[in-house]
Write a protein that holds these residues in place. Sequence first.
Motif, short mmCIF file in Angstrom:
data_model
loop_
_atom_site.label_atom_id
_atom_site.label_comp_id
_atom_site.label_asym_id
_atom_site.label_seq_id
_atom_site.Cartn_x
_atom_site.Cartn_y
_atom_site.Cartn_z
N HIS A 279 48.21 -42.74 9.27
CA HIS A 279 48.43 -43.71 9.48
C HIS A 279 48.86 -44.44 11.40
N LYS A 305 59.55 -44.48 6.50
CA LYS A 305 60.82 -45.56 5.49
C LYS A 305 59.73 -47.00 5.65
N THR A 306 58.90 -47.40 6.50
CA THR A 306 58.03 -48.21 6.59
C THR A 306 57.00 -47.97 4.79
N ILE A 307 56.08 -46.92 4.79
CA ILE A 307 55.95 -46.91 3.73
C ILE A 307 56.28 -46.81 2.44
N ALA A 309 59.50 -48.13 1.42
CA ALA A 309 59.72 -49.54 1.92
C ALA A 309 59.06 -50.23 0.70
N GLU A 310 57.51 -50.14 1.09
CA GLU A 310 56.14 -50.73 0.54
C GLU A 310 55.46 -50.49 -0.58
N HIS A 311 55.71 -49.33 -0.55
CA HIS A 311 54.80 -48.58 -1.91
C HIS A 311 55.84 -47.10 -2.83
N GLY A 315 55.18 -43.73 -2.24
CA GLY A 315 53.48 -44.22 -1.35
C GLY A 315 53.62 -42.62 -0.59
#
Length: 362
Positions: A279, A305-307, A309-311, A315
Amino acid sequence: MASGDELSGLLFCEREIMGSEENNNELYKITTSQQAIASCCGAIVTSLLVTPLDVVKIRLQAQSNSFANGKCFVYSNGLMDHVYVCEDGKSKAWYKKPGHFRGMLDAFVKIIKLEGIKSLWSGLPPTLIMAVPSTVIYFTSYDQLSEVLISKLGKDSDYIPVLAGSISRLGSLTVVSPLELIRTKMQSRQLSYKQLHICINNTLAKDGWLSLWRGWGPTALRDVPFSAMYWYHYEHIKKRLYKTFDVHEPTFMISFTSGAAAGSIAATVTLPFDVVKTHKQTEIWEYEILNLSQKKSTSTWTVMKTIVAEHGFTGLFAGIVPRLIKVAPACAIMISTYEYGKSFFHKLNKQKIYKAINSQSS
């Protein structure tokens, strides 16, 4: 004809050669240059056997989601991951060739039939310029560091493969990282060597010397833990197989099995770092190529944390099957070829010593 003193010395040497396994290993010890040759051969064999898997994977990806200009993808030759920057839409680059593939096996067959078998190694030559030296530094350093650590900690210490693996990987990564950055700049902008020199000077003037190691952090965060776990498990699995089959030297199958198992374990545990590394690396180069003002570097923890939260948590382990399909055979082929090369030189050195003794004693 040898003198009395010379003959006595040679006979003593011969008795030592017929002695313990440890004495044998010391007498027939392979040189640093022999280690480098063995690792170089292993690197070339690995890249030739593993690259087609990644080429087919990329062609399948391009078929379902065409690569836009300036976008990046990760290309692996089994030794290193390299960032490839997509060229403009009119380009006839290998990853943009049309194809209607129904799966991996179908892609293999059609690429060979329609484009020729050479297409399975598309993009390989430029990456080998970095991958082979990196692998030689890595494996040679590992063996050299292991010898130093054995003399300090003892041969049975569990810390040896962890420390030697971590330090050697960190060293090879640090040496090759600037070269990989230069390769990516040349590939992405089609620069001549003169233009490349100007581009690098401008970058150094603007961002300083540390800019040559851009992307080093996320790569080290994945590769160093991977290396520590890989060597730890490789050495332990290899010792267990020694006892199981009652042998004292690594056979090809023992090295191959140990390498595949250790690579699979390390690849699974470090997969979240691989997802983050891919990424961050592609993001860095997309900003670089599209001449966008780069945002402040996002921390690894923030990306994770973003991954999640999204997947979701899964993820972080996205793509585990393709990664294992790539990593397990690459680790197995590389270490078994390397060990075979070392065994070859070990026997060669043994023959030279016996030949010297026989010629002196006759």
